[in-house]
Motif scaffolding. Structure first.
Motif, PDB file in Angstrom:
ATOM      1  N   VAL A   1      -0.507  -3.333 -13.935  1.00 48.40           N
ATOM      2  CA  VAL A   1      -0.206  -4.788 -13.533  1.00 48.40           C
ATOM      3  C   VAL A   1       0.416  -4.781 -11.947  1.00 48.40           C
ATOM      4  CG1 VAL A   1       1.561  -6.677 -14.021  1.00 48.40           C
ATOM      5  CG2 VAL A   1       0.222  -5.655 -15.955  1.00 48.40           C
ATOM      6  N   SER A   2       1.419  -3.906 -11.988  1.00 44.62           N
ATOM      7  CA  SER A   2       1.878  -3.854 -10.458  1.00 44.62           C
ATOM      8  C   SER A   2       0.653  -3.431  -9.417  1.00 44.62           C
ATOM      9  CB  SER A   2       2.908  -2.577 -10.530  1.00 44.62           C
ATOM     10  OG  SER A   2       3.446  -2.504  -9.175  1.00 44.62           O
ATOM     11  N   ALA A   3      -0.143  -2.511  -9.794  1.00 42.44           N
ATOM     12  CA  ALA A   3      -1.267  -2.103  -8.861  1.00 42.44           C
ATOM     13  C   ALA A   3      -2.197  -3.346  -8.453  1.00 42.44           C
ATOM     14  CB  ALA A   3      -2.245  -0.971  -9.363  1.00 42.44           C
ATOM     15  N   ALA A   4      -2.503  -4.114  -9.695  1.00 46.43           N
ATOM     16  CA  ALA A   4      -3.187  -5.316  -9.519  1.00 46.43           C
ATOM     17  C   ALA A   4      -2.576  -6.407  -8.726  1.00 46.43           C
ATOM     18  CB  ALA A   4      -3.490  -5.966 -10.841  1.00 46.43           C
ATOM     19  N   LEU A   5      -1.517  -6.530  -8.830  1.00 53.20           N
ATOM     20  CA  LEU A   5      -0.717  -7.603  -7.856  1.00 53.20           C
ATOM     21  C   LEU A   5      -0.551  -7.178  -6.323  1.00 53.20           C
ATOM     22  CD1 LEU A   5       2.520  -8.418 -10.115  1.00 53.20           C
ATOM     23  CD2 LEU A   5       0.571  -9.999  -9.458  1.00 53.20           C
ATOM     24  N   LEU A   6      -0.332  -5.882  -6.188  1.00 55.53           N
ATOM     25  CA  LEU A   6      -0.498  -5.351  -5.027  1.00 55.53           C
ATOM     26  C   LEU A   6      -2.015  -5.619  -4.411  1.00 55.53           C
ATOM     27  CD1 LEU A   6       1.629  -2.133  -4.933  1.00 55.53           C
ATOM     28  CD2 LEU A   6       2.216  -4.369  -3.771  1.00 55.53           C
ATOM     29  N   ALA A   7      -2.895  -5.109  -5.061  1.00 53.26           N
ATOM     30  CA  ALA A   7      -4.216  -5.411  -4.784  1.00 53.26           C
ATOM     31  C   ALA A   7      -4.561  -6.864  -4.166  1.00 53.26           C
ATOM     32  CB  ALA A   7      -5.230  -5.086  -5.716  1.00 53.26           C
TER      33      ALA A   7
ATOM     34  N   THR B   1      -1.455  -5.192  13.484  1.00 52.67           N
ATOM     35  CA  THR B   1      -0.411  -4.785  12.566  1.00 52.67           C
ATOM     36  C   THR B   1      -0.353  -5.372  11.272  1.00 52.67           C
ATOM     37  OG1 THR B   1       1.378  -4.779  14.422  1.00 52.67           O
ATOM     38  CG2 THR B   1       2.270  -4.921  12.497  1.00 52.67           C
ATOM     39  N   TYR B   2      -0.733  -6.736  11.050  1.00 51.21           N
ATOM     40  CA  TYR B   2      -1.222  -7.126   9.813  1.00 51.21           C
ATOM     41  C   TYR B   2      -2.086  -6.454   9.117  1.00 51.21           C
ATOM     42  CZ  TYR B   2       1.839 -11.480  10.003  1.00 51.21           C
ATOM     43  OH  TYR B   2       2.966 -12.293  10.037  1.00 51.21           O
ATOM     44  N   ALA B   3      -3.356  -6.239   9.775  1.00 54.80           N
ATOM     45  CA  ALA B   3      -4.491  -5.557   9.169  1.00 54.80           C
ATOM     46  C   ALA B   3      -4.146  -4.052   8.653  1.00 54.80           C
ATOM     47  CB  ALA B   3      -5.315  -5.512  10.126  1.00 54.80           C
ATOM     48  N   LEU B   4      -3.260  -3.482   9.448  1.00 54.29           N
ATOM     49  CA  LEU B   4      -2.681  -2.205   9.203  1.00 54.29           C
ATOM     50  C   LEU B   4      -1.815  -2.106   7.947  1.00 54.29           C
ATOM     51  CD1 LEU B   4      -2.098  -0.498  12.507  1.00 54.29           C
ATOM     52  CD2 LEU B   4      -3.688   0.285  11.010  1.00 54.29           C
ATOM     53  N   GLY B   5      -1.022  -3.118   7.936  1.00 51.41           N
ATOM     54  CA  GLY B   5       0.177  -3.378   6.670  1.00 51.41           C
ATOM     55  C   GLY B   5      -0.758  -3.715   5.534  1.00 51.41           C
ATOM     56  N   TYR B   6      -1.592  -4.516   5.362  1.00 54.82           N
ATOM     57  CA  TYR B   6      -2.288  -4.797   4.130  1.00 54.82           C
ATOM     58  C   TYR B   6      -3.385  -3.542   3.895  1.00 54.82           C
ATOM     59  CZ  TYR B   6      -0.674  -9.711   4.409  1.00 54.82           C
ATOM     60  OH  TYR B   6       0.170 -10.828   4.440  1.00 54.82           O
ATOM     61  N   GLY B   7      -3.716  -3.090   4.863  1.00 54.96           N
ATOM     62  CA  GLY B   7      -4.512  -1.734   4.348  1.00 54.96           C
ATOM     63  C   GLY B   7      -3.805  -0.777   3.653  1.00 54.96           C
ATOM     64  N   LEU B   8      -2.540  -0.665   4.090  1.00 56.67           N
ATOM     65  CA  LEU B   8      -1.367   0.481   3.600  1.00 56.67           C
ATOM     66  C   LEU B   8      -1.189  -0.172   2.125  1.00 56.67           C
ATOM     67  CD1 LEU B   8       0.385   2.705   3.481  1.00 56.67           C
ATOM     68  CD2 LEU B   8       2.091   1.347   4.785  1.00 56.67           C
ATOM     69  N   VAL B   9      -0.944  -1.411   2.043  1.00 59.80           N
ATOM     70  CA  VAL B   9      -0.710  -2.058   0.619  1.00 59.80           C
ATOM     71  C   VAL B   9      -1.768  -1.744  -0.246  1.00 59.80           C
ATOM     72  CG1 VAL B   9      -0.225  -4.236  -0.753  1.00 59.80           C
ATOM     73  CG2 VAL B   9       1.046  -3.628   1.453  1.00 59.80           C
TER      74      VAL B   9
ATOM     75  N   PHE C   1      -3.984   0.616  -0.133  1.00 60.81           N
ATOM     76  CA  PHE C   1      -3.969   1.931  -0.517  1.00 60.81           C
ATOM     77  C   PHE C   1      -2.789   2.369  -1.217  1.00 60.81           C
ATOM     78  CE2 PHE C   1      -1.842   6.258   0.460  1.00 60.81           C
ATOM     79  CZ  PHE C   1      -2.829   7.020   0.083  1.00 60.81           C
ATOM     80  N   LEU C   2      -1.803   1.789  -1.476  1.00 60.61           N
ATOM     81  CA  LEU C   2      -0.685   2.149  -2.140  1.00 60.61           C
ATOM     82  C   LEU C   2      -0.934   1.230  -3.676  1.00 60.61           C
ATOM     83  CD1 LEU C   2       2.361   0.864  -0.093  1.00 60.61           C
ATOM     84  CD2 LEU C   2       1.731   3.269  -0.842  1.00 60.61           C
ATOM     85  N   ALA C   3      -1.789   0.372  -3.674  1.00 56.72           N
ATOM     86  CA  ALA C   3      -2.409  -0.247  -4.937  1.00 56.72           C
ATOM     87  C   ALA C   3      -3.245   0.828  -5.578  1.00 56.72           C
ATOM     88  CB  ALA C   3      -3.180  -1.449  -4.705  1.00 56.72           C
ATOM     89  N   VAL C   4      -4.304   1.350  -4.954  1.00 55.51           N
ATOM     90  CA  VAL C   4      -5.224   2.389  -5.527  1.00 55.51           C
ATOM     91  C   VAL C   4      -4.350   3.458  -6.103  1.00 55.51           C
ATOM     92  CG1 VAL C   4      -7.143   3.717  -5.033  1.00 55.51           C
ATOM     93  CG2 VAL C   4      -6.963   1.430  -4.152  1.00 55.51           C
ATOM     94  N   ARG C   5      -3.598   4.000  -5.202  1.00 58.15           N
ATOM     95  CA  ARG C   5      -2.592   5.177  -5.617  1.00 58.15           C
ATOM     96  C   ARG C   5      -1.814   4.966  -6.854  1.00 58.15           C
ATOM     97  NH1 ARG C   5       1.766   7.861  -1.903  1.00 58.15           N
ATOM     98  NH2 ARG C   5       2.796   6.152  -2.516  1.00 58.15           N
ATOM     99  N   LEU C   6      -1.248   3.720  -7.004  1.00 58.80           N
ATOM    100  CA  LEU C   6      -0.531   3.373  -8.117  1.00 58.80           C
ATOM    101  C   LEU C   6      -1.410   3.192  -9.394  1.00 58.80           C
ATOM    102  CD1 LEU C   6       2.245   2.791  -9.335  1.00 58.80           C
ATOM    103  CD2 LEU C   6       1.759   0.290  -8.654  1.00 58.80           C
ATOM    104  N   ALA C   7      -2.734   2.720  -9.268  1.00 57.01           N
ATOM    105  CA  ALA C   7      -3.523   2.462 -10.358  1.00 57.01           C
ATOM    106  C   ALA C   7      -3.945   3.801 -10.827  1.00 57.01           C
ATOM    107  CB  ALA C   7      -4.573   1.684  -9.966  1.00 57.01           C
ATOM    108  N   TRP C   8      -3.984   4.720 -10.168  1.00 55.22           N
ATOM    109  CA  TRP C   8      -4.703   6.038 -10.635  1.00 55.22           C
ATOM    110  C   TRP C   8      -3.722   7.334 -10.809  1.00 55.22           C
ATOM    111  CZ3 TRP C   8      -9.633   7.127 -11.931  1.00 55.22           C
ATOM    112  CH2 TRP C   8     -10.608   6.234 -11.516  1.00 55.22           C
ATOM    113  N   SER C   9      -2.319   6.845 -10.298  1.00 58.87           N
ATOM    114  CA  SER C   9      -1.298   7.962 -10.650  1.00 58.87           C
ATOM    115  C   SER C   9      -1.123   7.940 -12.214  1.00 58.87           C
ATOM    116  CB  SER C   9      -0.069   7.635 -10.182  1.00 58.87           C
ATOM    117  OG  SER C   9       0.487   6.298 -10.701  1.00 58.87           O
ATOM    118  N   GLY C  10      -0.875   9.195 -12.845  1.00 61.51           N
ATOM    119  CA  GLY C  10      -0.790   9.440 -14.286  1.00 61.51           C
ATOM    120  C   GLY C  10       0.582   9.487 -14.588  1.00 61.51           C
TER     121      GLY C  10
END
Length: 210
Positions: free
Chosen positions: A80-86, A191-199, A201-210
């Motif tokens: 759910v957290s990953a989906a919200l970030l995405a 700056t906005y583009a880089l920031g949202y891109g990082l978010v 990336f964090l969403a994908v990493r969170l979704a795939w972390s075990g």
């Protein structure tokens, strides 16, 4: 007794900084929010600190029970957290399309209405569904044993967490307001583009972390 309370408050402040200082998705989003103005960023910062203190309080009162709950539902909470970030990342990146004219005049992308209340709700929800925060405080209070279980000592610890967290989050909000907001149009859009891109990336990493 006073010295013991001061030590506990200091421990709480260190714990609050420990969860607040590492720059993750919340920190990036607060900087982005600061680009729209200090008021919405300050509202979001307050929400993050309040949820940090709430999780600390729950861990103090119900540490073992919280650990068992997260062990059973951690996967769903993480998704759910990953989906919200995405959703936030995609919405933010899409908002940059066609924003060239606005940024050329020094205005940021139209990604929010500047409402402190709306920012408070959004950042509060994002922090609530972050399982790492709950696990962090549960582990800390478990390590302290029964010394924090309820009572005045637990309340002092939670107050220390809140004070440190709100101070740091407000500093991040101010950095966004007085840093990002002062950039030129094109630089701010990058700056906005880089920031949202990082978010994203964090969403994908969170979704795939075990």
């Amino acid at each position: 007794m006073f010295g013991s309370f001061m030590t506990t408050a200091a421990d709480g402040a260190v714990a609050g900084l420990g969860v607040a200082v590492p720059v993750g998705a919340i920190g990036v989003l607060l900087l982005q929010e600061g680009g729209r103005g200090w008021r919405p960023a300050a509202g979001g910062a307050l929400a993050v600190a309040l949820v940090d203190a709430l999780y600390a309080a729950v861990a103090v009162l119900l540490g073992p029970q919280v650990a068992r709950l997260l062990a059973g539902a951690g996967g769903w909470v993480r998704l759910v957290s990953a989906a919200l970030l995405a959703v936030i990342a995609v919405r933010g990146l899409l908002s940059l399309r066609g924003a060239g004219a606005a940024t050329a005049d020094g205005a940021g992308p139209a990604t929010g209405d500047g409402s402190a209340a709306r920012s408070f709700l959004r950042f509060g929800l994002l922090t609530v569904v972050n399982p790492a925060t709950a696990l962090y405080f549960t582990a800390l209070t478990a390590a302290r044993g029964s010394s924090l279980r309820g009572g005045a000592t637990g309340a002092v610890f939670v107050a220390g967490v809140f004070a440190a967290s709100v101070l740091w989050q407000q500093l991040v909000a101010a950095a966004g307001a007085f840093g990002v907001a002062r950039l030129g149009g094109r630089a701010r859009q990058a700056t906005y583009a880089l920031g949202y891109g990082l978010v994203a990336f964090l969403a994908v990493r969170l979704a795939w972390s075990g």
